[in-house]
Design a protein around this motif. Structure first.
Motif, PDB file in Angstrom:
ATOM      1  N   UNK A 156     -43.369 -55.907  10.708  1.00  0.00           N
ATOM      2  CA  UNK A 156     -42.795 -57.212  10.417  1.00  0.00           C
ATOM      3  C   UNK A 156     -43.306 -57.705   9.062  1.00  0.00           C
ATOM      4  N   UNK A 157     -42.419 -58.298   8.293  1.00  0.00           N
ATOM      5  CA  UNK A 157     -42.776 -58.959   7.038  1.00  0.00           C
ATOM      6  C   UNK A 157     -42.692 -60.461   7.260  1.00  0.00           C
ATOM      7  N   UNK A 158     -43.771 -61.159   7.032  1.00  0.00           N
ATOM      8  CA  UNK A 158     -43.787 -62.592   7.344  1.00  0.00           C
ATOM      9  C   UNK A 158     -42.760 -63.375   6.523  1.00  0.00           C
ATOM     10  N   UNK A 159     -42.570 -62.975   5.276  1.00  0.00           N
ATOM     11  CA  UNK A 159     -41.593 -63.668   4.427  1.00  0.00           C
ATOM     12  C   UNK A 159     -40.322 -62.855   4.181  1.00  0.00           C
ATOM     13  N   UNK A 160     -40.365 -61.565   4.482  1.00  0.00           N
ATOM     14  CA  UNK A 160     -39.250 -60.704   4.102  1.00  0.00           C
ATOM     15  C   UNK A 160     -38.375 -60.184   5.215  1.00  0.00           C
ATOM     16  N   UNK A 161     -38.711 -60.477   6.480  1.00  0.00           N
ATOM     17  CA  UNK A 161     -37.844 -60.013   7.565  1.00  0.00           C
ATOM     18  C   UNK A 161     -36.410 -60.489   7.354  1.00  0.00           C
ATOM     19  N   UNK A 162     -35.472 -59.581   7.573  1.00  0.00           N
ATOM     20  CA  UNK A 162     -34.046 -59.854   7.375  1.00  0.00           C
ATOM     21  C   UNK A 162     -33.778 -60.343   5.945  1.00  0.00           C
ATOM     22  N   UNK A 163     -34.616 -59.886   5.003  1.00  0.00           N
ATOM     23  CA  UNK A 163     -34.393 -60.178   3.584  1.00  0.00           C
ATOM     24  C   UNK A 163     -34.549 -61.636   3.210  1.00  0.00           C
ATOM     25  N   UNK A 164     -35.368 -62.384   3.954  1.00  0.00           N
ATOM     26  CA  UNK A 164     -35.468 -63.819   3.671  1.00  0.00           C
ATOM     27  C   UNK A 164     -35.899 -64.096   2.235  1.00  0.00           C
ATOM     28  N   UNK A 165     -36.824 -63.294   1.711  1.00  0.00           N
ATOM     29  CA  UNK A 165     -37.253 -63.513   0.323  1.00  0.00           C
ATOM     30  C   UNK A 165     -36.133 -63.198  -0.657  1.00  0.00           C
ATOM     31  N   UNK A 166     -35.349 -62.149  -0.371  1.00  0.00           N
ATOM     32  CA  UNK A 166     -34.205 -61.824  -1.234  1.00  0.00           C
ATOM     33  C   UNK A 166     -33.150 -62.922  -1.187  1.00  0.00           C
ATOM     34  N   UNK A 167     -32.918 -63.455   0.005  1.00  0.00           N
ATOM     35  CA  UNK A 167     -31.900 -64.506   0.163  1.00  0.00           C
ATOM     36  C   UNK A 167     -32.320 -65.764  -0.597  1.00  0.00           C
ATOM     37  N   UNK A 168     -33.598 -66.099  -0.515  1.00  0.00           N
ATOM     38  CA  UNK A 168     -34.087 -67.247  -1.286  1.00  0.00           C
ATOM     39  C   UNK A 168     -33.873 -67.025  -2.780  1.00  0.00           C
ATOM     40  N   UNK A 169     -34.145 -65.801  -3.227  1.00  0.00           N
ATOM     41  CA  UNK A 169     -33.943 -65.450  -4.637  1.00  0.00           C
ATOM     42  C   UNK A 169     -32.471 -65.587  -5.018  1.00  0.00           C
ATOM     43  N   UNK A 170     -31.604 -65.132  -4.131  1.00  0.00           N
ATOM     44  CA  UNK A 170     -30.164 -65.195  -4.385  1.00  0.00           C
ATOM     45  C   UNK A 170     -29.695 -66.642  -4.538  1.00  0.00           C
ATOM     46  N   UNK A 171     -30.115 -67.488  -3.607  1.00  0.00           N
ATOM     47  CA  UNK A 171     -29.678 -68.888  -3.648  1.00  0.00           C
ATOM     48  C   UNK A 171     -30.303 -69.648  -4.818  1.00  0.00           C
ATOM     49  N   UNK A 172     -31.478 -69.228  -5.242  1.00  0.00           N
ATOM     50  CA  UNK A 172     -32.154 -69.901  -6.344  1.00  0.00           C
ATOM     51  C   UNK A 172     -31.460 -69.631  -7.662  1.00  0.00           C
ATOM     52  N   UNK A 173     -31.011 -68.377  -7.858  1.00  0.00           N
ATOM     53  CA  UNK A 173     -30.481 -67.991  -9.167  1.00  0.00           C
ATOM     54  C   UNK A 173     -28.959 -67.855  -9.222  1.00  0.00           C
ATOM     55  N   UNK A 174     -28.300 -67.856  -8.059  1.00  0.00           N
ATOM     56  CA  UNK A 174     -26.850 -67.709  -8.056  1.00  0.00           C
ATOM     57  C   UNK A 174     -26.177 -68.992  -8.531  1.00  0.00           C
ATOM     58  N   UNK A 175     -25.318 -68.888  -9.548  1.00  0.00           N
ATOM     59  CA  UNK A 175     -24.587 -70.056 -10.062  1.00  0.00           C
ATOM     60  C   UNK A 175     -23.741 -70.685  -8.974  1.00  0.00           C
ATOM     61  N   UNK A 176     -23.201 -69.841  -8.110  1.00  0.00           N
ATOM     62  CA  UNK A 176     -22.305 -70.311  -7.041  1.00  0.00           C
ATOM     63  C   UNK A 176     -23.011 -71.307  -6.112  1.00  0.00           C
ATOM     64  N   UNK A 177     -24.356 -71.080  -5.952  1.00  0.00           N
ATOM     65  CA  UNK A 177     -25.094 -71.901  -4.992  1.00  0.00           C
ATOM     66  C   UNK A 177     -25.987 -72.937  -5.659  1.00  0.00           C
ATOM     67  N   UNK A 178     -25.998 -73.012  -6.980  1.00  0.00           N
ATOM     68  CA  UNK A 178     -26.953 -73.865  -7.674  1.00  0.00           C
ATOM     69  C   UNK A 178     -26.871 -75.338  -7.261  1.00  0.00           C
ATOM     70  N   UNK A 179     -25.692 -75.800  -6.937  1.00  0.00           N
ATOM     71  CA  UNK A 179     -25.542 -77.220  -6.621  1.00  0.00           C
ATOM     72  C   UNK A 179     -25.305 -77.472  -5.137  1.00  0.00           C
TER      73      UNK A 179
END
Length: 338
Positions: free
Chosen positions: A314-337
C-alpha cells in the motif's frame, strides 16, 4: 499560404504519430479487439466509483467491474497477457500467471468448479488510453488485485495484492511447488537472525493476525510504529531486509523498482521498521509488516494450516494514483478553475 501548409503538415504528422503510438499501446490494442458489448463492459468513466472498489476473494463471491477472461476469446486473452507483461516486470508477470494457475490446483482439491475458475479474473479500464492523458486499469480476481494509474505515460501500480493458496502444493503432479516462497523464507530468515534483544523489538504480538490488517480498505493510514528499525539491524541483517524489500518491488518494472528503492533509501530508511507477529517457524501461523513513511507491506500466512499467503503493498499517498491525480488537477488547464 506557406504558413497554412506548414501548420497542416505538422497537424498531419502529429496525428500520424498519435495513431502510430496507439497501435503500439497494448491497452488500446486490447480495447480495439473487443466488440461493442464487450467494450461497454470493460471500459468505464475514470471517475466511476468502482475504480477504488477492490478485493482478493474469488470472483464468484465478489463480482468485479470489467470483463472476465471467460468472456473473451483466445487472441484477446493473449492481448491481456501482453498488457500485463508491459505493465509488470517479468517476475511480476510470472507470479501473476502462477497464482491464476493455482485455481486449477484448488479445483482438483475441492471439486468446486464454480468457485475455483481461472477464467474469473477481470480486466477493467477507467477512461480512454487512446486519447486521455489520465486513465487507469485493473486486473483482479482470486488472490490478485493489480491497480494501474497512468498520467502522461507515468504509471503508479498500487495497491498491489498478491496471494497464494495453496502456498505449497500438497499433492498431484505439481506437489511441492511453492508460490511467494521468497517473501516467506526471507522474512523467516530475518526474524531468526535477530538476537534476543532484537527479537523483543521486532516481535510485537505473540499471536498472528488472521489476515492482513488493512483488508481491502480503499485508503490506508500508517499503522502503529511497531517493530525493529532498519538502523537497529546489523549489516548482514540489513542485507536480508533489503533483499526482502526488493522482492516486493520486483513485481513492477525494473526502472520503477530501482527508483522507488533509491527514494526509500534516501528519504525514509531511518523510519522503516520490520515487525513480526506469531510463530517464527514455517508451518505455523505468522505475520509481518514492513512500514516506512510512504508505504506499507503486509504478509500473512495463517489460514489453511499456514499454507495460504496474503501479501499487499500500500502507498499512503499513491494508492489508486492519488498523487498523480492531484498532479493532474493542479497543472491541467481544464481543471484550473474547478
Amino acid at each position: 499560404m506557406k504558413k497554412k501548409f506548414i501548420i497542416a503538415l505538422l497537424t498531419t504528422v502529429s496525428l500520424i504519430l498519435l495513431f502510430s503510438h496507439s497501435d503500439d499501446n497494448p491497452a488500446v490494442k486490447f480495447l480495439n479487439s473487443l466488440n461493442q458489448n464487450q467494450r461497454d463492459k470493460a471500459q468505464l468513466p475514470f471517475d466511476d466509483t468502482s475504480r477504488t472498489f477492490w478485493h482478493f476473494i474469488p470472483g464468484s463471491r465478489f463480482p468485479r467491474p470489467g470483463i472476465q477472461l471467460n468472456e473473451i476469446n483466445t487472441s484477446q486473452k493473449e492481448l491481456v497477457n501482453e498488457l500485463l507483461q508491459s505493465f509488470l516486470s517479468e517476475t511480476g508477470y510470472l507470479k501473476t500467471k502462477k497464482i491464476i494457475a493455482l485455481e486449477n490446483v484448488l479445483l482438483e482439491i475441492t471439486g468446486d468448479s464454480v468457485k475455483r475458475d481461472p477464467g474469473k479474473y477481470f480486466v477493467a479500464f477507467y477512461g480512454n488510453p487512446e486519447i486521455d492523458s489520465l486513465w487507469a486499469w485493473s486486473f483482479e480476481g482470486h488472490h490478485l488485485s493489480l491497480n494501474f494509474t497512468v498520467l502522461n505515460g507515468k504509471t503508479i501500480i498500487a495497491p498491489r495484492f498478491i496471494g497464494a493458496s495453496p502456498a505449497t502444493i500438497p499433492s498431484g503432479t505439481r506437489k511441492g511447488e511453492r508460490t511467494l516462497d521468497k517473501e516467506e523464507d526471507l522474512g523467516l530468515e530475518l526474524i531468526n537472525s535477530f538476537t534476543g534483544e532484537q527479537r523483543k523489538l521486532a516481535i510485537f504480538k505473540q499471536k498472528p493476525f488472521s489476515n492482513i490488517v488493512t483488508g481491502n480498505s480503499i485508503e490506508v493510514d500508517p499503522l502503529a510504529p511497531v517493530g525493529i528499525k532498519f538502523e537497529e539491524m546489523n549489516h548482514d541483517q540489513q542485507l536480508v531486509f533489503l533483499t526482502l524489500l526488493n522482492e516486493y518491488l520486483s513485481t513492477i518494472p525494473a526502472i520503477q523498482a530501482e527508483k522507488r528503492m533509491e527514494n526509500i533509501k534516501k528519504e525514509e530508511m531511518d523510519e522503516v521498521r520490520f515487525a513480526w507477529a506469531g510463530a517464527t517457524v514455517s508451518g505455523e501461523g505468522h505475520y509481518y509488516r514492513i512500514q516506512g513513511k510512504s508505504f506499507l507491506i503486509e504478509f500473512d500466512n495463517t489460514q489453511s494450516n499456514a499454507n495460504h499467503i496474503h501479501t499487499v503493498w500500500r502507498d499512503f499517498n499513491g494508492d489508486f494514483g492519488r498523487d498523480l491525480i492531484r498532479e493532474h488537477y493542479k497543472y491541467s488547464k481544464h481543471h484550473k478553475h474547478d
